[in-house]
Design a protein around this motif. Sequence first.
Motif, PDB file in Angstrom:
ATOM      1  N   UNK A  12       0.756  -1.092  -0.102  1.00  0.00           N
ATOM      2  CA  UNK A  12      -0.079  -0.204   0.250  1.00  0.00           C
ATOM      3  C   UNK A  12       0.880   1.147   0.108  1.00  0.00           C
ATOM      4  N   UNK A  13       1.898   1.270   0.467  1.00  0.00           N
ATOM      5  CA  UNK A  13       2.984   2.473   0.876  1.00  0.00           C
ATOM      6  C   UNK A  13       3.424   2.551  -0.717  1.00  0.00           C
ATOM      7  N   UNK A  14       4.027   1.615  -1.405  1.00  0.00           N
ATOM      8  CA  UNK A  14       4.390   1.721  -2.649  1.00  0.00           C
ATOM      9  C   UNK A  14       3.407   2.186  -3.548  1.00  0.00           C
ATOM     10  N   UNK A  15       2.048   1.919  -3.424  1.00  0.00           N
ATOM     11  CA  UNK A  15       1.118   2.574  -4.242  1.00  0.00           C
ATOM     12  C   UNK A  15       1.060   3.963  -3.859  1.00  0.00           C
ATOM     13  N   UNK A  16       1.117   4.390  -2.894  1.00  0.00           N
ATOM     14  CA  UNK A  16       0.955   5.594  -2.325  1.00  0.00           C
ATOM     15  C   UNK A  16       1.984   6.472  -2.911  1.00  0.00           C
TER      16      UNK A  16
END
Length: 251
Positions: A12-16
């Motif tokens: 999710x952090x990579x997507x962010x």
Amino acid sequence: MLSQLRDLDLQLLRLFVTVVESGGFSAAQGELGIGQSTISTQMAKLETRLGFRLCERGKAGFRLTPKGEQVLAATRKLFAAIETFKGEAQGMADKLLGELRIGLSEALSDEVIERIGKAVGRFRQRNQAVQIELLSAMPAELERRLLQDQLQLAIGYFSGSQTALDYQPLFEERQRCTARASIRCSTGKRRAPLTCRPATAWCIPIVSSLPTNPGKAAAAARAANRSKAAWRSSSPVLTWAICPSTPPCPG
């Protein structure tokens, strides 16, 4: 609130980060390969995990909140640390680490010591992180230290009698023992010098170490060597010889 970081949280952090660097949800679709609705759903999951909003999205466009700015900076530091860890871990997988304690026999020749030094030098040229420690002692002491795990390797003259140790031939050298055919000696000031009988060959080959009973070894040597001429012998590697300095004098 995010109390434990999981693999899903990293995703999710990579997507962010990708959304921020792309400039919004719509622009990130091509980079992420998923639709805008899926991106919005994933961002909502991340905000739920963190416990606060990361960005504003709507007619005014995409904009990070103050907390979103801080999370973005922290996330980039996290990913940089992960890449650093991966590089260091890969480097450790290809590198030897630790200590290597090597024992050297006190009776080694200069030529053998030089060869060992060159081998250590070649090892040092490799990208290794091994601390090498050298210890000099008699062969029996080296074997004792090996059995007590105080050494990992020992180089010297050994009999190969310790069943718990693995003996491997490493080098060869020749040793020569020479005895004089005769010697003159004097029994006292008032008596004329006497000529000793020709020296018998008191040299007995002993593999690797000195015998436990020198007297028996000398007796065996005298019985096996009756020649009255000068005696010379060459012995192969890992062989020691016991030679007296002078033969016995008569009377």
